[in-house]
Write a protein that holds these residues in place. Structure first.
Motif, short mmCIF file in Angstrom:
data_model
loop_
_atom_site.label_atom_id
_atom_site.label_comp_id
_atom_site.label_asym_id
_atom_site.label_seq_id
_atom_site.Cartn_x
_atom_site.Cartn_y
_atom_site.Cartn_z
N ALA A 402 24.50 22.05 -46.28
CA ALA A 402 25.85 21.48 -46.19
C ALA A 402 25.99 20.61 -44.95
O ALA A 402 26.58 19.51 -45.00
CB ALA A 402 26.89 22.61 -46.17
N HIS A 403 25.44 21.05 -43.82
CA HIS A 403 25.51 20.26 -42.60
C HIS A 403 24.77 18.93 -42.76
O HIS A 403 25.26 17.86 -42.36
CB HIS A 403 24.92 21.05 -41.44
N SER A 404 23.57 18.98 -43.36
CA SER A 404 22.81 17.75 -43.59
C SER A 404 23.56 16.81 -44.54
O SER A 404 23.57 15.58 -44.35
CB SER A 404 21.43 18.09 -44.15
N SER A 407 26.41 15.19 -42.72
CA SER A 407 25.89 14.17 -41.80
C SER A 407 25.47 12.92 -42.54
O SER A 407 25.71 11.79 -42.09
CB SER A 407 24.71 14.75 -41.00
N MET A 408 24.83 13.09 -43.69
CA MET A 408 24.39 11.94 -44.46
C MET A 408 25.58 11.12 -44.94
O MET A 408 25.58 9.88 -44.85
CB MET A 408 23.55 12.41 -45.67
N ASN A 414 29.62 5.13 -42.15
CA ASN A 414 29.56 4.22 -41.00
C ASN A 414 28.72 2.99 -41.29
O ASN A 414 29.07 1.86 -40.92
CB ASN A 414 29.00 4.97 -39.79
N ASN A 415 27.58 3.20 -42.00
CA ASN A 415 26.71 2.07 -42.30
C ASN A 415 27.38 1.09 -43.25
O ASN A 415 27.26 -0.14 -43.12
CB ASN A 415 25.39 2.56 -42.91
N ASN A 456 15.34 9.03 -42.41
CA ASN A 456 15.64 10.21 -41.58
C ASN A 456 16.58 11.16 -42.32
O ASN A 456 16.38 12.38 -42.34
CB ASN A 456 16.27 9.77 -40.27
N LEU A 457 17.64 10.56 -42.92
CA LEU A 457 18.58 11.42 -43.66
C LEU A 457 17.90 12.10 -44.84
O LEU A 457 18.09 13.30 -45.09
CB LEU A 457 19.77 10.57 -44.14
N LEU A 458 17.09 11.33 -45.59
CA LEU A 458 16.41 11.91 -46.74
C LEU A 458 15.38 12.95 -46.32
O LEU A 458 15.14 13.92 -47.04
CB LEU A 458 15.74 10.80 -47.57
N SER A 459 14.76 12.74 -45.16
CA SER A 459 13.82 13.74 -44.65
C SER A 459 14.52 15.07 -44.42
O SER A 459 14.00 16.14 -44.73
CB SER A 459 13.17 13.24 -43.36
N ILE A 460 15.73 14.96 -43.82
CA ILE A 460 16.48 16.20 -43.56
C ILE A 460 16.85 16.88 -44.88
O ILE A 460 16.66 18.09 -45.07
CB ILE A 460 17.74 15.87 -42.75
#
Length: 821
Positions: A402-404, A407-408, A414-415, A456-460
């Motif tokens: 849920a945290h990841s 964050s994503m 933002n992007n 990075n996001l997908l890695s998490i």
């Protein structure tokens, strides 16, 4: 998050109903297949226990019979001693009378008449007497008037041949014990008798005294009757099942011992079996010692006269006493224990079902409801609401997921907010420069930056999802949510891979392998792994040997055998690798299976180590069996070698004794050599080669770093972390025993990873270096040692991709070391 009734969400209902169905089905199957078997076995145990008790009682009675027979023998020996004493006393009496008469000048005829008259009246032990007969068969002294002074004393012809035979034997032997038949005094019936008879040639007659065997048998019968009360007391204390018992009757159908006082001591030949209408005594006798059981109906002590209860009896016959020993047990009592056990199993199943339901409700509250909430948040994001957040907090996999996810979504929001302005600004710059190359470069930089962030996001996300699935492999309901999420992450990975031109590897395939070349390459690898105390020797065949196998697996098998040999020689020794061509004209039986006749390539790996003991030799190929005490040893080395050999249609044999080294012989079917690329893939058989090595992980994104750390630790690595290039540089300089470096290329916006790799490589050889990046293919830098190229792993990646990248880095290091040699 709203607190709903646990059964309201669809996932909760499905999970609980599935759990309920599985539990009911499981216990139904267990009950249907196990309970009848258990009932049957318990019934057999109860029945066999009654057989055992009957056998023990029969053995006890047999020992009693042996005691009686022993007493009979002792009694006979005692009477024989008395007979000898009686004859000796008679001899002394006669000799004294003759001496006295001689001194008084009394004629011998008168002395003889006196002596015979006195002896004729002499008796001892109530019925025993002394008799005297001359050599012509005339009884000179006998208590029976019919025989006194008579030659051939009986008219029926019985005594005459007896006396003649006895006189001949006594005259020949001098004395002895003799068995024959003789009448009691005043009786006509001949009885078995044993006499001690002695010849006195100086007097011209023989003296004898005997005992009738029926007198001896009466003593034995008295002892036998005295033994019955003891046996009765023992039998009446025995219970078979609940109310079953043992009883004894003789061949005349007299009930000797029975717990029912109405039957005990009676002759029960008139009792019949209600089932067959036949005398039950005859039926019991007919099944004696056959192993069969007699089924009949009988009454119960609490229900007398009602012959409706089924019983079973087993009968043993004791020939010595002519007794029949029987067991008797009610059939329903044999089944009572099994019924009690079945009821307890059913009660246990009910309790387990209730506990499973309670645990299911608890699981729904802790796992499925957060997943339901996370799923609803994902649907909002899918519909365009980028402000949606799950706001779930926890230190478990669901909380991390849920945290990841939050964050994503936040970074994506933002992007997207800044994407339009960035594209507009950079497009204007490119239009102003009127250069297509500049515009493409800006797009590439934008794509690379975006790919870096998304990777990075997908890695998490992918890492956490994989860890969650790995830790809950049997949770089907949970995996139904995880699999679509993993697939979605992998689709995102495919998009970034297409932007960065990701290349895939091809799987290995069996090929025709030149054996000696593969052995040569393997020895090159082994020399770097063996200590200086171990000498590696090779003896290769001059022939061109070839086999059709997977080259990488063959090399892995040889390496496993060599490393096992190394571990068996901690103080050093000799390790030898040999190859040869074997042609068998007859089947061979020394291997794990019979080897058919044919052509084989023989690979022999020998060492001078500790060898195998008998137990280890029998279990050498079993999975997870090991005699090593290291924590990182899985016990799969020889199992994997065995699997490779069998998959390659080969055979294997171990020849070893404790303390005398080991020789492992592998046979592989030989083929004609065809020149092709047989270079083996140097992949180790498992991640054991990474066990307990010390790795430095450098990553400025805390979430990515946490995922990669978990993946590296799953390989058995010990991890030190750094979040910046400065921190990593200090660790590299101050910790001399680092084995691996895993670092991101860009650290806090700067390409610092390659510089760290150069610094790490300069610290010493045999160090594995792996760089990670979300937007670049390879890394080359001009360092102090010239142009350096480092392996690179593209983000995002899963655990398998990370392991493959570490293998490539390991192989690159081996090739570099071989080249330097």
């Amino acid at each position: 998050m709203p607190r709903n009734w646990p059964l309201t969400p669809k996932l909760s209902r499905r999970f609980l109903l599935t759990l309920l169905g599985i539990t009911i089905a499981t216990y139904s199957v267990v009950y249907l297949f196990s309970v009848p078997f258990i009932k049957q076995k318990v019934f057999e145990i109860e029945r066999d226990s009654s057989r055992l008790v009957l056998d023990n009682v029969t053995e006890l009675a047999s020992r009693m019979y042996s005691n009686v027979e022993g007493y009979r023998k002792q009694a006979l020996e005692s009477h024989q001693q008395k007979l000898k004493v009686a004859v000796s006393l008679t001899e002394a009496f006669i000799q004294t009378e003759f001496q006295s008469a001689e001194a008084a000048l009394i004629p011998a005829s008168k002395v003889r008449e006196k002596v015979f008259s006195v002896i004729r009246k002499f008796k001892y032990d109530e019925n025993n007497y002394i008799w005297i007969a001359d050599y012509q068969g005339t009884l000179l002294s006998h208590p029976d008037p019919r025989f006194y002074g008579v030659k051939s004393p009986l008219d029926d012809g019985v005594a005459k041949p007896v006396l003649e035979k006895l006189l001949k034997q006594v005259r020949k032997e001098g004395e002895g014990f003799y068995a024959y038949q003789w009448n009691r005094p005043q009786q006509k019936q001949g009885l078995d008798k044993v006499s001690f008879i002695k010849d006195y040639p100086e007097w011209g007659f023989v003296i004898g005294s005997g005992v009738y065997l029926d007198d001896l048998e009466k003593e034995v019968q008295v002892l036998k009757q005295q033994a019955l009360p003891d046996l009765r007391n023992a039998l009446l204390k025995i219970k078979l099942a609940k109310t079953g018992y043992l009883y004894i009757f003789d061949a005349q159908k007299n009930m000797l011992i029975h717990p029912n006082i109405n039957i005990d001591g009676t002759r029960f030949n008139t009792l019949t079996n209600p089932l067959s209408k036949q005398p039950i005594a005859d039926e019991l006798i007919s099944i004696a010692d056959t192993g069969e059981e007699l089924h009949y109906l009988w009454d119960k002590p609490d229900d007398p006269g009602n012959y409706i209860y089924e019983k079973r009896s087993l009968v043993r016959y004791l020939p010595g006493f002519d007794w029949y020993i029987c067991s008797s047990v009610y059939l329903d009592e044999l089944s009572s224990s099994s019924e009690l056990l079945s009821n307890r199993l059913l009660t246990l199943a009910t309790v387990t079902l209730l506990i499973s339901w309670i645990l299911g409700l608890f699981f729904v509250g802790r796992i499925t409801r957060p997943l339901e909430h996370l799923s609803m948040t994902a649907e909002k994001v899918q519909q365009g609401d980028l402000s949606a957040r799950s706001n779930l907090v926890g230190d478990d996999e669901v909380g991390k997921l849920a945290h990841s996810f939050d964050s994503m979504v936040m970074r994506l929001e933002n992007n997207i907010d800044t994407l339009d302005s960035q594209v507009k600004r950079r497009t204007e710059e490119m239009l102003e420069a009127h250069a297509n190359a500049q515009r493409m470069k800006a797009v590439g930089q934008l794509a690379g930056g975006l790919a870096h962030d998304f990777n990075n996001l997908l890695s998490i996300i992918l890492g956490n999802l994989s860890l969650l699935k790995d830790r809950n492999p049997s949770n089907e309901e949970l995996n139904n949510f995880l699999d679509p999420a993993i697939k979605a992450s992998q689709r995102g990975t495919n998009i970034t891979h297409r932007l960065l031109a990701f290349a895939r590897k091809q799987p290995l395939r069996p090929t025709t392998v030149q054996v000696n070349q593969l052995l040569t390459d393997t020895c090159v690898l082994l020399r770097g792994s063996l200590p200086s105390s171990i000498t590696l020797e090779t003896v290769f065949s001059d022939e061109a040997l070839a086999v059709n196998v997977d080259a990488a697996l063959m090399e892995s098998a040889l390496i496993n055998l060599a490393l096992n040999a190394r571990d068996a020689m901690p103080k050093g020794g000799v390790l030898s690798l040999e190859s040869s061509l074997c042609e068998f004209t007859q089947p061979q039986h020394d291997y794990d299976e019979t080897v058919p006749a044919g052509r084989y390539v023989c690979l022999l790996v020998t060492d001078t180590g500790s060898g195998f003991n008998e137990e280890s030799l029998q279990k050498a190929f079993e999975p997870f069996f090991t005699t090593k005490t290291e924590l990182d040893n899985s016990g799969l080395g020889l199992s994997m070698v065995y699997g490779f050999v069998k998959q390659s249609n080969g055979y294997i044999h171990i020849n070893s004794k404790t303390g005398e080294g080991a020789a492992i012989n592998v046979l592989l079917p030989a083929v004609d050599y065809e020149a092709n690329d047989t270079s083996p893939n140097k992949a180790p058989a498992s991640s054991q080669w990474l066990k307990n090595q010390l790795a430095l992980l450098v990553e400025d994104d805390a979430d990515v770093r946490r995922v990669v750390r978990e993946q590296l630790m799953s390989f058995g690595l010990n991890i030190i972390e750094a979040s910046s290039a400065q921190e990593a540089e200090q660790l590299i300089k101050n910790i001399p025993h680092l084995d691996l470096l895993v670092s991101d290329v860009r650290l806090q916006g700067v390409s610092a990873g390659p510089l760290l790799a150069e610094l790490f490589a300069a610290q010493g050889k045999s160090r594995i270096i792996l760089l990670m990046s979300g937007y670049t293919h390879s890394v080359q830098i001009d360092g102090k040692q010239g142009v350096l190229t480092f392996p690179l792993l593209r983000k995002p990646f899963d655990k398998e991709a990370l392991y493959d990248a570490l293998l490539q880095a390991h192989h690159a290091l081996i090739r570099e070391e071989v080249h330097d040699q």
